[in-house]
Design an enzyme around this catalytic site. Structure first.
Site, PDB file in Angstrom:
ATOM      1  CD  GLU A  82      45.999  50.653  36.603  1.00  0.00           C
ATOM      2  OE1 GLU A  82      45.831  49.432  36.420  1.00  0.00           O
ATOM      3  OE2 GLU A  82      47.086  51.144  36.898  1.00  0.00           O
ATOM      4  CE1 TYR A 201      44.270  39.687  35.412  1.00  0.00           C
ATOM      5  CE2 TYR A 201      44.957  41.923  34.955  1.00  0.00           C
ATOM      6  CZ  TYR A 201      44.184  41.039  35.665  1.00  0.00           C
ATOM      7  OH  TYR A 201      43.319  41.513  36.619  1.00  0.00           O
TER       8      TYR A 201
HETATM    9  C1  LIG Z   1      42.153  48.549  45.607  1.00  0.00           C
HETATM   10  C2  LIG Z   1      41.425  48.221  44.359  1.00  0.00           C
HETATM   11  C3  LIG Z   1      41.963  48.541  43.131  1.00  0.00           C
HETATM   12  C4  LIG Z   1      41.298  48.222  41.959  1.00  0.00           C
HETATM   13  N1  LIG Z   1      41.830  48.557  40.752  1.00  0.00           N
HETATM   14  C5  LIG Z   1      41.137  48.308  39.630  1.00  0.00           C
HETATM   15  C6  LIG Z   1      41.609  48.735  38.368  1.00  0.00           C
HETATM   16  O1  LIG Z   1      42.669  49.358  38.278  1.00  0.00           O
HETATM   17  N2  LIG Z   1      40.858  48.493  37.272  1.00  0.00           N
HETATM   18  C7  LIG Z   1      39.684  47.829  37.335  1.00  0.00           C
HETATM   19  O2  LIG Z   1      39.035  47.655  36.307  1.00  0.00           O
HETATM   20  N3  LIG Z   1      39.216  47.369  38.511  1.00  0.00           N
HETATM   21  C8  LIG Z   1      39.920  47.597  39.647  1.00  0.00           C
HETATM   22  N4  LIG Z   1      39.443  47.169  40.842  1.00  0.00           N
HETATM   23  C9  LIG Z   1      38.418  46.128  40.827  1.00  0.00           C
HETATM   24  C10 LIG Z   1      36.996  46.521  40.836  1.00  0.00           C
HETATM   25  O3  LIG Z   1      36.746  47.628  41.650  1.00  0.00           O
HETATM   26  C11 LIG Z   1      36.278  45.268  41.331  1.00  0.00           C
HETATM   27  O4  LIG Z   1      36.621  44.212  40.489  1.00  0.00           O
HETATM   28  C12 LIG Z   1      34.791  45.367  41.360  1.00  0.00           C
HETATM   29  O5  LIG Z   1      34.397  46.558  41.963  1.00  0.00           O
HETATM   30  C13 LIG Z   1      34.257  44.141  42.102  1.00  0.00           C
HETATM   31  O6  LIG Z   1      32.858  44.111  42.049  1.00  0.00           O
HETATM   32  P1  LIG Z   1      32.044  42.832  42.512  1.00  0.00           P
HETATM   33  O7  LIG Z   1      30.628  43.175  42.409  1.00  0.00           O
HETATM   34  O8  LIG Z   1      32.531  41.636  41.797  1.00  0.00           O
HETATM   35  O9  LIG Z   1      32.452  42.547  44.008  1.00  0.00           O
HETATM   36  P2  LIG Z   1      32.368  43.488  45.281  1.00  0.00           P
HETATM   37  O10 LIG Z   1      32.536  44.884  44.903  1.00  0.00           O
HETATM   38  O11 LIG Z   1      33.279  42.877  46.273  1.00  0.00           O
HETATM   39  O12 LIG Z   1      30.863  43.341  45.754  1.00  0.00           O
HETATM   40  C14 LIG Z   1      30.390  42.389  46.603  1.00  0.00           C
HETATM   41  C15 LIG Z   1      29.265  43.004  47.409  1.00  0.00           C
HETATM   42  O13 LIG Z   1      28.540  41.984  48.050  1.00  0.00           O
HETATM   43  C16 LIG Z   1      28.350  42.330  49.399  1.00  0.00           C
HETATM   44  N5  LIG Z   1      28.235  41.065  50.131  1.00  0.00           N
HETATM   45  C17 LIG Z   1      29.148  40.068  50.205  1.00  0.00           C
HETATM   46  N6  LIG Z   1      28.694  39.062  50.950  1.00  0.00           N
HETATM   47  C18 LIG Z   1      27.465  39.417  51.357  1.00  0.00           C
HETATM   48  C19 LIG Z   1      26.497  38.774  52.163  1.00  0.00           C
HETATM   49  N7  LIG Z   1      26.718  37.577  52.695  1.00  0.00           N
HETATM   50  N8  LIG Z   1      25.319  39.416  52.385  1.00  0.00           N
HETATM   51  C20 LIG Z   1      25.088  40.648  51.829  1.00  0.00           C
HETATM   52  N9  LIG Z   1      25.980  41.296  51.076  1.00  0.00           N
HETATM   53  C21 LIG Z   1      27.159  40.685  50.841  1.00  0.00           C
HETATM   54  C22 LIG Z   1      29.594  43.118  49.751  1.00  0.00           C
HETATM   55  O14 LIG Z   1      29.412  43.921  50.887  1.00  0.00           O
HETATM   56  C23 LIG Z   1      29.793  43.932  48.474  1.00  0.00           C
HETATM   57  O15 LIG Z   1      29.045  45.105  48.478  1.00  0.00           O
HETATM   58  C24 LIG Z   1      40.063  47.539  42.029  1.00  0.00           C
HETATM   59  C25 LIG Z   1      39.504  47.249  43.272  1.00  0.00           C
HETATM   60  C26 LIG Z   1      40.163  47.592  44.418  1.00  0.00           C
HETATM   61  C27 LIG Z   1      39.545  47.273  45.738  1.00  0.00           C
END
Ligand SMILES: Cc1cc2nc3c(=O)[nH]c(=O)nc-3n(C[C@H](O)[C@H](O)[C@H](O)COP(=O)(O)OP(=O)(O)OC[C@H]3O[C@@H](n4cnc5c(N)ncnc54)[C@H](O)[C@@H]3O)c2cc1C
Length: 591
Positions: A82, A201
């Site tokens: 969302e 929030y």
């Molecule tokens: C079920 C679900 C529902 C959601 N609903 C919403 C919503 O309604 N609205 C909204 O805005 N957002 C939503 N989100 C949130 C949004 O998708 C996430 O906040 C965002 O994608 C997170 O991105 P990130 O880069 O912070 O972390 P992540 O996507 O967790 O990225 C971390 C990356 O680092 C890699 N990594 C970790 N450790 C290592 C390591 N030691 N070595 C190499 N690689 C590593 C992982 O494999 C991953 O690819 C939702 C997410 C989920 C899962």
């Protein structure tokens, strides 16, 4: 790094940062935070793509922002995102990321046009009793006492919310209201989660209060967010020659820590079974995605459950963060978030309908034809009387570019993975995809004698167990998340959902993208404002409007008051007669 708002800085291009040609960058992860950091290094930092290396432990990019067709399994999206119009960093970046669907337009334009043509709203937010209308009627149903509890939280300083739970502030007056039903299912809060996060929030989305019950506040992408957001970013970065190294775990990062200066000195990676150490100078920047909400997640299948495997292993985001955090107090406290997976897990499931048999039941609830290509449910439908507190949604179809005609792909989730279902007498996390589908079909109103057949032959359902999906909502205090750029850091930053940036909401695409931008702007000293978190909480119009709608369109004078309070209010109203204050209160329908 500094914040700004308005057009002046939004449309300006920063000058090339000093010394950038001598620098290179290593990024841990390919989630939205990491990809945003890479995009900002290229676009605003003007670093050559060849000098940027991204390590990802998985074979595919995107992290938590997923949506794939797994051969032999089916379509899987662990989540549906969302989003809103005030994801300021996201739009700042996506205006320059070319769409991969339509030539010559940006991802922002594509999204903007789509949501203009097909604005989101739901016709059925809740159901009960096997597919009947939940009759919440877009009302929040808050008593005056409940409204006061929310106001109290809103005005409580952050420091007083450290390590506190939502139930320390909300009584059953709030917890039994429609407001809480909408809120916790929409944002995935549990009652034991952080009161501080809850406050952030409410403040962040105060301008959306009116649009929350029917989701007109929301916007969605055309396809799942892997295809609509991650793939265009990957394309942009690859076109700029950024290096992606998949199937490579970052085990640890080492630092030289002095009283006034902290420098990352090496990265240890594990690739194809071999450990390698990359030595770093001050000119090698490191962006670390620490922790992770989908770490240790697992998939089941139509006929198997998704295993609950919370044990943390080397090479994952949590283990890496624990190792790093042990080196300096300013690197945060991962154990605050990842030590109690019973409180942070839930299960979602991706359901694909294979023929026309289930479709009329979906259509009956959402009151829309799911095959028009436009919005379908318009956000989640919550099953009020579900033991799992199940919600489900079908967004615009097809959700996947490869999806065959005649099939629908939707998403189901439950906030209580350990409770027995109403129809399937098993905890959600013990269920196969088929069993989750059966429970959903029961709540959709499918006759009981058809449930087994439809779940077996007319759908393919893939469950996903995520032990740490709401880890960021665990009660916390300042310092538990490291600052994006910790004080004294010369060449490293933390990014993603477990890095600290003020005022933004953690479980959002925007939060992660923001940390990527702030990290790049700080380490490269990019001389342009980072757009501040949308400031509606400081806008008196939004505050007044939200208090009107939160109380289901009641005026101030309709509040329960003692005689003394009534007299005070009438004195105040007399005093503001003929002023702009009276005018604005009238405009916002409060008097
Ligand atoms: C079920 C679900 C529902 C959601 N609903 C919403 C919503 O309604 N609205 C909204 O805005 N957002 C939503 N989100 C949130 C949004 O998708 C996430 O906040 C965002 O994608 C997170 O991105 P990130 O880069 O912070 O972390 P992540 O996507 O967790 O990225 C971390 C990356 O680092 C890699 N990594 C970790 N450790 C290592 C390591 N030691 N070595 C190499 N690689 C590593 C992982 O494999 C991953 O690819 C939702 C997410 C989920 C899962």
């Amino acid at each position: 790094m500094y914040y700004g708002s308005g057009n002046y800085e939004a449309f300006a291009h920063p000058k090339k940062p000093e010394g950038v040609d001598n620098k290179s960058a290593y990024i841990v992860g390919t989630g939205l935070a990491a990809l945003s950091a890479a995009c900002y290094l290229v676009r605003d930092g003007q670093m050559k793509g060849e000098k940027i290396t991204i390590f990802e432990k998985d074979p595919i990019p995107g992290g938590a922002c997923d949506g794939y067709l797994y051969e032999g399994l089916g379509y899987v999206m662990r989540g549906g995102r969302e989003m809103d119009n005030h994801f300021e960093v996201m739009w700042d970046l996506f205006r320059d990321i070319p769409s991969i669907e339509t030539e010559g337009v940006s991802v922002l334009d594509e999204y903007y046009w789509l949501n203009k043509e097909d604005p989101n709203f739901s016709l059925r937010r809740t159901t009960k009793e096997c597919g009947k209308d939940g009759e919440t009627n877009n009302k929040f149903g808050l008593s005056d006492k409940a409204a006061k509890e929310i106001m109290h939280l809103f005005f409580t300083p952050d420091e007083k919310l450290y390590n506190k739970k939502i139930t320390d502030f909300f009584s059953d007056e709030v917890l039994n209201s429609n407001f809480w039903l909408y809120w916790r299912t929409m944002f995935a809060f549990e009652n034991w989660h952080s009161a501080l996060e809850m406050k952030i929030y409410i403040k962040r989305y105060i301008h959306h209060i009116q649009g929350l019950p029917d989701f007109k506040a929301l916007r969605f992408t055309r396809y799942n967010q892997y295809e609509s957001m991650i793939l265009p970013m990957i394309e942009y970065l690859k076109n700029n020659n950024v290096n992606f190294v998949f199937n490579t775990k970052v085990i640890d990062v080492d630092f030289e820590i002095k009283s006034d200066k902290k420098q990352a000195t090496s990265i240890t990676i594990l690739k194809e079974g071999k450990t390698e150490v990359i030595n770093l100078t001050e000119n090698d920047l490191v962006f670390i995605t620490n922790g992770g909400c989908v770490e240790n997640s697992s998939y089941g299948s139509q006929n198997t459950k998704a295993e609950y495997k919370p044990e943390l292993k080397p090479g994952g985001g949590w283990d890496m963060w624990k190792r790093i955090a042990s080196k300096d107090t300013s690197f945060g406290h991962p154990e605050k978030f990842c030590s109690d997976p019973e409180k942070t897990n839930w299960v979602s499931a991706t359901v694909t309908t294979l023929d026309e048999k289930i479709v009329p039941y979906i259509q009956k609830v959402c009151e829309r034809d799911p095959f028009t290509g436009h919005k379908v449910t318009g956000g989640i439908v919550t099953v009020m009387d579900s033991n799992w507190l199940m919600s489900w949604t079908f967004n615009r179809q097809p959700q996947f570019r490869s999806q065959p005609d005649g099939q629908l792909v939707g998403w189901i989730y439950g906030l209580f993975s350990d409770k027995e279902g109403n129809y399937i007498k098993k905890a959600m996390r013990e269920c196969t995809g088929k069993e989750i589908c059966m429970e959903w079909l029961y709540h959709l109103g499918v006759p009981v004698d058809q449930i087994d057949d439809l779940a077996t032959n007319s759908a393919n359902t893939i469950p996903a167990m995520m032990p740490y999906i709401t880890a960021f909502f665990m009660p916390r205090e300042a310092g538990d998340r490291p600052d994006v750029v910790p004080e004294g850091s010369t060449n490293f930053a933390f990014i993603g959902q477990f890095a600290e940036t003020p005022r933004d909401t953690i479980f959002t695409t925007e939060y992660s993208m923001r940390t990527g931008m702030e990290a790049v702007y700080t380490l490269l000293n990019v001389d342009r404002a980072v757009p501040e978190v949308w400031g509606s909480t400081y806008d008196v119009r939004d505050l007044l409007k939200s208090s009107y709608y939160l109380r289901d369109e009641k005026k101030i004078t309709e509040m329960e008051m003692s005689i003394v309070e009534k007299m005070t209010l009438s004195k105040v109203l007399k005093k503001i007669e003929g002023t702009d204050i009276e005018k604005i209160l009238k405009e916002q329908k409060l008097i």
